[in-house]
Design a protein around this motif. Structure first.
Motif, mmCIF file in Angstrom:
data_model
loop_
_atom_site.group_PDB
_atom_site.id
_atom_site.type_symbol
_atom_site.label_atom_id
_atom_site.label_comp_id
_atom_site.label_asym_id
_atom_site.label_seq_id
_atom_site.Cartn_x
_atom_site.Cartn_y
_atom_site.Cartn_z
ATOM 1 N N ASP A 197 -5.755 3.896 -5.440
ATOM 2 C CA ASP A 197 -5.586 4.264 -4.040
ATOM 3 C C ASP A 197 -6.869 3.975 -3.280
ATOM 4 O O ASP A 197 -7.979 4.218 -3.786
ATOM 5 C CB ASP A 197 -5.243 5.752 -3.906
ATOM 6 N N LYS A 217 0.814 -1.211 0.000
ATOM 7 C CA LYS A 217 0.000 0.000 0.000
ATOM 8 C C LYS A 217 0.852 1.267 0.000
ATOM 9 O O LYS A 217 0.321 2.365 -0.172
ATOM 10 C CB LYS A 217 -0.936 -0.003 1.203
ATOM 11 N N LYS A 218 2.143 1.116 0.235
ATOM 12 C CA LYS A 218 3.004 2.298 0.269
ATOM 13 C C LYS A 218 4.341 1.997 -0.395
ATOM 14 O O LYS A 218 4.760 0.846 -0.510
ATOM 15 C CB LYS A 218 3.218 2.757 1.712
ATOM 16 N N LYS A 260 2.555 0.045 -9.924
ATOM 17 C CA LYS A 260 1.194 0.342 -9.451
ATOM 18 C C LYS A 260 0.295 0.745 -10.615
ATOM 19 O O LYS A 260 -0.844 0.280 -10.729
ATOM 20 C CB LYS A 260 1.258 1.454 -8.402
#
Length: 255
Positions: free
Chosen positions: A241, A149-150, A234
């Motif tokens: 997101d 996620k990051k 991504k």
């Protein structure tokens, strides 16, 4: 008295629930990167070249080995992420200047999972600029990697499963580790060793989440490998997101 007891009881429950509430927003902190090895796929690219001239034909098969991993793509678990140069097909026109006669090239791509089971792979999507490729096979049952996620921070250690020089066997996948060194000429740099066959191999964090994919190595130092950036991967996997909770839980409690 009853009202005061209920107040302190509710206050106690709130503080007990705080770790659960906030931990649900973060990735699991367990060191479960080892489990991601089962997502690994060894990729074999075969090209059968047939050249005919004056009624005589010669035929030869060329093979190359690379790496990949099953990843989530649009909610599907039948896709394999690898390097674009590992799934590109040669064109007969490229040989016309050096070979006389008619040229036929038949390309096949196969994937071998951690049980060494063979799967026929088809090209689904390619990004040549970032050296990314998605392959698909409806016979895959390996667990899919999820993108972190990051972005990877500089202070972490990252892990890589690969088949350098084709080194791979059932339930035996070479594992390497190193640090994220930042971005270098629009690529992500890792101190992870790589050789031929490492192209397309996944890079995961300690939680087993995907952060990178090796596609090349520095020509002067093989322990300095290069990956597509986190943002490029991504975008390629079309990961959106997560929306923030529009109705967060807040309790108005006077302390």
């Amino acid at each position: 008295m009853v009202h005061q007891y209920s107040y302190y009881k509710m206050k106690t429950i709130f503080f007990l629930l705080l770790p659960i509430i906030f931990s649900s927003c973060a990735e699991n902190d367990d060191n479960n990167f080892i489990g991601t090895r089962h997502s690994f796929i060894k990729i074999v690219h075969e090209e059968n070249v047939k050249i005919c001239n004056d009624g005589k034909c010669v035929q030869k098969t060329f093979k190359s080995v690379s790496s990949g991993a099953v990843v989530l793509y649009r909610g599907n678990e039948d896709t394999v992420l690898t390097a674009a140069h590992s799934c590109m097909h040669s064109k007969p026109t490229a040989l016309n200047d050096v070979v006389d006669g008619t040229i036929e090239i038949k390309t096949s791509i196969f994937g071998y999972d951690t049980d060494n089971l063979k799967h026929i792979l088809e090209v689904k999507k390619v990004d040549e600029d970032n050296d990314l490729c998605l392959l698909v096979a409806d016979t895959l049952s390996s667990p899919a990697l999820e993108l972190s996620k990051k972005e990877p921070p500089l202070d972490g250690i990252y892990y890589n499963f690969a088949a350098p020089h084709g080194i791979f066997a059932a339930n035996m996948i070479p594992m390497f580790s190193g640090h994220f060194s930042g971005e270098y000429e629009n690529m992500a740099a890792y101190t992870i060793p790589a050789k031929q066959g490492s192209s397309g191999s996944p890079i995961v964090n300690k939680n087993g989440k995907l952060v990178g994919m090796i596609h090349s190595v520095h020509n002067q130092f093989e322990n300095f490998s290069l990956s597509a950036t986190y943002s490029a991967i991504k975008n390629f996997l079309e990961v959106e997101d997560e929306e923030e909770d529009q109705n967060p839980i807040f309790w108005n409690i006077s302390l």
